[in-house]
Motif scaffolding. Structure first.
Motif, PDB file in Angstrom:
ATOM      1  N   GLN A  51       0.814  -1.208   0.000  1.00  0.00           N
ATOM      2  CA  GLN A  51       0.000   0.000   0.000  1.00  0.00           C
ATOM      3  C   GLN A  51       0.853   1.266   0.000  1.00  0.00           C
ATOM      4  O   GLN A  51       0.345   2.362  -0.274  1.00  0.00           O
ATOM      5  N   ILE A  52       2.160   1.150   0.280  1.00  0.00           N
ATOM      6  CA  ILE A  52       3.043   2.310   0.252  1.00  0.00           C
ATOM      7  C   ILE A  52       3.461   2.662  -1.169  1.00  0.00           C
ATOM      8  O   ILE A  52       3.937   3.766  -1.445  1.00  0.00           O
ATOM      9  N   ILE A  53       3.284   1.728  -2.105  1.00  0.00           N
ATOM     10  CA  ILE A  53       3.754   1.934  -3.473  1.00  0.00           C
ATOM     11  C   ILE A  53       3.080   3.122  -4.166  1.00  0.00           C
ATOM     12  O   ILE A  53       3.773   3.929  -4.804  1.00  0.00           O
ATOM     13  N   PRO A  54       1.743   3.295  -4.094  1.00  0.00           N
ATOM     14  CA  PRO A  54       1.134   4.442  -4.776  1.00  0.00           C
ATOM     15  C   PRO A  54       1.711   5.784  -4.337  1.00  0.00           C
ATOM     16  O   PRO A  54       1.960   6.662  -5.176  1.00  0.00           O
ATOM     17  N   LYS A  55       1.936   5.950  -3.054  1.00  0.00           N
ATOM     18  CA  LYS A  55       2.502   7.212  -2.557  1.00  0.00           C
ATOM     19  C   LYS A  55       3.921   7.409  -3.081  1.00  0.00           C
ATOM     20  O   LYS A  55       4.275   8.492  -3.567  1.00  0.00           O
ATOM     21  N   GLY A  56       4.723   6.358  -2.996  1.00  0.00           N
ATOM     22  CA  GLY A  56       6.087   6.462  -3.507  1.00  0.00           C
ATOM     23  C   GLY A  56       6.125   6.717  -4.995  1.00  0.00           C
ATOM     24  O   GLY A  56       6.969   7.477  -5.494  1.00  0.00           O
ATOM     25  N   MET A  57       5.201   6.090  -5.732  1.00  0.00           N
ATOM     26  CA  MET A  57       5.151   6.252  -7.184  1.00  0.00           C
ATOM     27  C   MET A  57       4.838   7.700  -7.564  1.00  0.00           C
ATOM     28  O   MET A  57       5.503   8.306  -8.413  1.00  0.00           O
ATOM     29  N   LYS A  58       3.812   8.263  -6.951  1.00  0.00           N
ATOM     30  CA  LYS A  58       3.404   9.627  -7.298  1.00  0.00           C
ATOM     31  C   LYS A  58       4.497  10.639  -6.973  1.00  0.00           C
ATOM     32  O   LYS A  58       4.791  11.534  -7.782  1.00  0.00           O
ATOM     33  N   TRP A  59       5.109  10.488  -5.808  1.00  0.00           N
ATOM     34  CA  TRP A  59       6.154  11.431  -5.437  1.00  0.00           C
ATOM     35  C   TRP A  59       7.413  11.245  -6.289  1.00  0.00           C
ATOM     36  O   TRP A  59       8.148  12.209  -6.545  1.00  0.00           O
ATOM     37  N   CYS A  60       7.662  10.018  -6.734  1.00  0.00           N
ATOM     38  CA  CYS A  60       8.821   9.794  -7.599  1.00  0.00           C
ATOM     39  C   CYS A  60       8.637  10.500  -8.939  1.00  0.00           C
ATOM     40  O   CYS A  60       9.581  11.078  -9.479  1.00  0.00           O
ATOM     41  N   ILE A  61       7.421  10.461  -9.486  1.00  0.00           N
ATOM     42  CA  ILE A  61       7.157  11.142 -10.754  1.00  0.00           C
ATOM     43  C   ILE A  61       7.357  12.640 -10.598  1.00  0.00           C
ATOM     44  O   ILE A  61       7.973  13.306 -11.458  1.00  0.00           O
ATOM     45  N   VAL A  62       6.874  13.197  -9.485  1.00  0.00           N
ATOM     46  CA  VAL A  62       7.080  14.632  -9.217  1.00  0.00           C
ATOM     47  C   VAL A  62       8.569  14.929  -9.062  1.00  0.00           C
ATOM     48  O   VAL A  62       9.082  15.909  -9.622  1.00  0.00           O
ATOM     49  N   LEU A  63       9.259  14.086  -8.305  1.00  0.00           N
ATOM     50  CA  LEU A  63      10.696  14.269  -8.084  1.00  0.00           C
ATOM     51  C   LEU A  63      11.455  14.232  -9.401  1.00  0.00           C
ATOM     52  O   LEU A  63      12.358  15.062  -9.639  1.00  0.00           O
ATOM     53  N   MET A  64      11.105  13.290 -10.270  1.00  0.00           N
ATOM     54  CA  MET A  64      11.790  13.190 -11.554  1.00  0.00           C
ATOM     55  C   MET A  64      11.526  14.406 -12.439  1.00  0.00           C
ATOM     56  O   MET A  64      12.435  14.894 -13.124  1.00  0.00           O
ATOM     57  N   MET A  65      10.299  14.893 -12.431  1.00  0.00           N
ATOM     58  CA  MET A  65      10.005  16.084 -13.216  1.00  0.00           C
ATOM     59  C   MET A  65      10.867  17.259 -12.767  1.00  0.00           C
ATOM     60  O   MET A  65      11.467  17.971 -13.587  1.00  0.00           O
ATOM     61  N   VAL A  66      10.952  17.468 -11.456  1.00  0.00           N
ATOM     62  CA  VAL A  66      11.760  18.567 -10.917  1.00  0.00           C
ATOM     63  C   VAL A  66      13.237  18.337 -11.230  1.00  0.00           C
ATOM     64  O   VAL A  66      13.953  19.259 -11.636  1.00  0.00           O
ATOM     65  N   ALA A  67      13.692  17.079 -11.056  1.00  0.00           N
ATOM     66  CA  ALA A  67      15.101  16.758 -11.281  1.00  0.00           C
ATOM     67  C   ALA A  67      15.490  16.818 -12.755  1.00  0.00           C
ATOM     68  O   ALA A  67      16.679  16.892 -13.088  1.00  0.00           O
ATOM     69  N   TYR A  68      14.518  16.776 -13.638  1.00  0.00           N
ATOM     70  CA  TYR A  68      14.776  16.913 -15.069  1.00  0.00           C
ATOM     71  C   TYR A  68      14.656  18.364 -15.522  1.00  0.00           C
ATOM     72  O   TYR A  68      15.509  18.885 -16.250  1.00  0.00           O
ATOM     73  N   ILE A  69      13.579  19.023 -15.105  1.00  0.00           N
ATOM     74  CA  ILE A  69      13.273  20.354 -15.637  1.00  0.00           C
ATOM     75  C   ILE A  69      14.249  21.411 -15.125  1.00  0.00           C
ATOM     76  O   ILE A  69      14.785  22.203 -15.920  1.00  0.00           O
ATOM     77  N   LEU A  70      14.505  21.459 -13.823  1.00  0.00           N
ATOM     78  CA  LEU A  70      15.329  22.539 -13.278  1.00  0.00           C
ATOM     79  C   LEU A  70      16.775  22.498 -13.786  1.00  0.00           C
ATOM     80  O   LEU A  70      17.298  23.529 -14.222  1.00  0.00           O
ATOM     81  N   PRO A  71      17.473  21.344 -13.754  1.00  0.00           N
ATOM     82  CA  PRO A  71      18.838  21.335 -14.309  1.00  0.00           C
ATOM     83  C   PRO A  71      18.863  21.631 -15.804  1.00  0.00           C
ATOM     84  O   PRO A  71      19.788  22.301 -16.290  1.00  0.00           O
ATOM     85  N   THR A  72      17.848  21.138 -16.534  1.00  0.00           N
ATOM     86  CA  THR A  72      17.808  21.396 -17.977  1.00  0.00           C
ATOM     87  C   THR A  72      17.573  22.877 -18.249  1.00  0.00           C
ATOM     88  O   THR A  72      18.232  23.472 -19.116  1.00  0.00           O
ATOM     89  N   LEU A  73      16.651  23.483 -17.519  1.00  0.00           N
ATOM     90  CA  LEU A  73      16.422  24.917 -17.661  1.00  0.00           C
ATOM     91  C   LEU A  73      17.675  25.700 -17.292  1.00  0.00           C
ATOM     92  O   LEU A  73      18.089  26.622 -18.022  1.00  0.00           O
ATOM     93  N   GLY A  74      18.292  25.334 -16.167  1.00  0.00           N
ATOM     94  CA  GLY A  74      19.514  26.012 -15.754  1.00  0.00           C
ATOM     95  C   GLY A  74      20.627  25.873 -16.778  1.00  0.00           C
ATOM     96  O   GLY A  74      21.378  26.830 -17.033  1.00  0.00           O
ATOM     97  N   GLY A  75      20.726  24.707 -17.405  1.00  0.00           N
ATOM     98  CA  GLY A  75      21.753  24.504 -18.426  1.00  0.00           C
ATOM     99  C   GLY A  75      21.504  25.323 -19.678  1.00  0.00           C
ATOM    100  O   GLY A  75      22.410  25.956 -20.222  1.00  0.00           O
ATOM    101  N   ILE A  76      20.249  25.327 -20.139  1.00  0.00           N
ATOM    102  CA  ILE A  76      19.904  26.038 -21.371  1.00  0.00           C
ATOM    103  C   ILE A  76      20.132  27.540 -21.232  1.00  0.00           C
ATOM    104  O   ILE A  76      20.676  28.191 -22.138  1.00  0.00           O
ATOM    105  N   VAL A  77      19.735  28.106 -20.101  1.00  0.00           N
ATOM    106  CA  VAL A  77      19.810  29.565 -19.946  1.00  0.00           C
ATOM    107  C   VAL A  77      21.218  30.049 -19.635  1.00  0.00           C
ATOM    108  O   VAL A  77      21.502  31.251 -19.768  1.00  0.00           O
TER     109      VAL A  77
END
Length: 547
Positions: free
Chosen positions: A232-258
């Motif tokens: 039952q802990i998997i859904p919570k971990g899954m949702k937060w992992c997707i959010v974490l990955m989005m942040v971990a992808y978008i912010l460094p990529t934005l920082g690199g591009i600019v």
């Protein structure tokens, strides 16, 4: 297929010898992160192909249409059927023995073969700064294999400890890139929005084809379902992992591009380490590259745990050698699959296995979409109203959002990955059919323990109704092949010939016209086989009425 379940939870396919491990929220989060991501490495290739603006937009759209739907159905199905070899079990429950075997084998082969690529990439990153002879390089690879074989033989608790340490290092490194990049903002991240030389359609297609790979692998946690004491802990971990990955992808990529350019040099002479080496110092860029090594080791560690559980239930169901489902007496881990995987990795890291990756790629898209369809079917077989307190995806239209989104992105990924990927993927498609026939006849399958529920047709030696199922198999993939040949002829027609010739030089996959012709005839052949199997099957091998 009928499966007994009580209190909403499936009670079949349980391996009683497995050691149960209670996963904390962090353990689930970090395991999924390591199995799926390992950091933003790979996004650098999207920037010059699609343009900086479109890259950032895709990093928002793809999670919503691909990662989130996948995470939702994995969370629900892992709670419905908390067993090892989860993806195989889902499809078996939804569509029967043959389809379960096919999807289970495709995922198992993918997990077994991709681990070697992480070892090679980790060694390559090390080789960028340390000169190694071929013997030393091989020794490094063997040491890596031995270390993570030992970690996995110790058990899931030890795997989780390593994953946690790796995740913190990876996130800290990319956080540094994001902070340094955003602090040195110089460029407009949406100028240009897309690569105008490639055109809107091509820019979007290439970006999606690469981007979806950055959000794959969420089914990995399902392979461990039988060992997780608290699924039952998997859904919570899954949702937060997707959010974490989005942040971990978008912010460094934005920082690199600019902060670091030009944008069209990303993936060639510019990467995330360049941001640090340019604005902090060369030492910072070198230090960041250590993260690249750790990223590959994190993926290897999680993949080893996932792959070694691939055959657990297949062995129990008499569809592969029985020893692949046995566990060690003390640690309660599948010792033989882990050892076999180590031996296989020692062999593969010395070979040019790029062709294996090409074969696997389209099948992974097929699997992820197929699991979504199985999820929809299981909603009908096991209504959520009867599942008690088990987690399920809320919302009347949520199941349709999941399936439709997965189909759209999955089809785009299959078609736009490249003609060579599309064609050679059919090797593994047909391989699954051949292996099912062999394994069914050699090991007996589900009919060994329950011949009344899973009767064998004496005329074919296979499960009753399999000829009709083969007909459906050929129909689905025949339509995909024939439709794909027309699409690829249109999509790559202006540049396909020169591109593949320049890229591969010689051989089948260098000849674009021949590949397109073969795809066309594969489609026609499979459609013809579909008609034959269906007509013959209706007379001599009909599907039981209660299926």
């Amino acid at each position: 297929m009928k499966v007994k379940y009580e209190g909403g939870q499936v009670l079949t396919d349980v391996m009683p010898d497995l050691k149960k491990t209670r996963f904390s929220f962090g353990a689930v989060l970090f395991f999924i992160f390591c199995a799926t991501s390992g950091g933003a490495f790979g996004i650098e290739s999207i920037i010059p192909a699609s343009g900086p603006g479109m890259t950032l937009v895709l990093l928002v759209i793809i999670p919503l249409m691909w990662a989130l739907p996948m995470g939702l159905y994995v969370s629900e199905l892992t709670n419905l059927a908390p067993v090892d070899s989860g993806p195989y079990v889902w499809v078996k429950m939804a569509f029967g023995e043959f389809w379960g075997f096919a999807f289970g084998l495709w995922m198992a082969v993918a997990w077994y073969l991709t681990g070697a690529s992480y070892i090679v990439l980790a060694t390559d990153y090390i080789g960028m700064y340390i000169n190694m002879s071929p013997m030393v390089e091989l020794a490094v690879k063997v040491v890596i294999i031995l270390v993570f074989t030992v970690v996995n033989l110790l058990g899931l608790q030890e795997v989780n400890v390593v994953n946690t340490i790796f995740t913190f290092i990876i996130l800290a490194a990319f956080l540094a890139v994001a902070i340094v990049g955003l602090a040195n903002w110089e460029n407009n991240p949406f100028d240009p929005f897309m690569n105008v030389e490639e055109g809107a359609f091509s820019s979007l297609g290439v970006g999606i084809a690469i981007g979806v790979w950055m959000f794959c692998g969420y089914t990995a946690i399902a392979n461990l379902g039988g060992e997780i004491e608290n699924p039952q802990i998997i859904p919570k971990g899954m949702k937060w992992c997707i959010v974490l990955m989005m942040v971990a992808y978008i912010l460094p990529t934005l920082g690199g591009i600019v902060s670091t350019g030009p944008w069209y040099e990303w993936g060639y002479s510019i990467d995330y380490s360049t941001v640090l080496s340019t604005h902090v110092g060369k030492w910072a860029g070198v230090a960041f590259m250590i993260t690249a090594v750790i990223s590959q080791l994190a993926l290897l560690n999680a993949t080893t745990a996932t792959a070694s559980r691939s055959f657990m239930i297949l062995g129990k169901d008499h569809l592969c050698p029985k020893f692949l489902s046995t566990v060690s007496k003390n640690r309660k881990v599948p010792i033989w699959p882990i050892v076999i995987l180590a031996v296989l990795n020692v062999i593969l890291v010395n070979l040019d296995f790029e062709i294996l990756v090409i074969i696997l790629s389209p099948l992974l898209f097929v699997c992820y979409v197929g699991f979504a369809v199985a999820f929809l079917k299981l909603r009908k077989l096991y209504p959520v109203e009867k599942r008690g307190d088990l987690y399920y995806v809320k919302g009347r239209f949520s199941p349709y959002y999941i399936v439709i989104s997965m189909m759209i992105i999955g089809i785009v990924g299959i078609l736009m990955n490249g003609t060579e990927y599309f064609l050679l993927g059919y090797v593994l498609i047909l391989f699954a059919l051949l292996m099912y026939i062999i394994c069914k006849k050699v090991y007996g399958g589900l009919s060994v323990e329950n011949p009344q529920l899973y009767p064998v047709n004496p005329k074919t030696g296979l499960c009753r109704g399999d000829l009709v199922r083969f007909g459906r198999f050929f129909l689905i993939f025949g339509v995909l092949a024939l439709g794909g040949s027309f699409f690829l002829r249109w999509y790559e027609g202006d540049w396909g010939h020169d591109y593949y010739l320049d890229l591969y030089g010689s051989g089948l996959i260098s000849n674009w016209e021949l590949m397109i012709t073969l795809i066309t005839w594969v489609g026609i052949g499979m459609l013809a086989a579909s008609v034959i199997c269906y007509l013959v099957g209706r007379k001599v091998d009909p599907i039981p009425d209660d299926e």
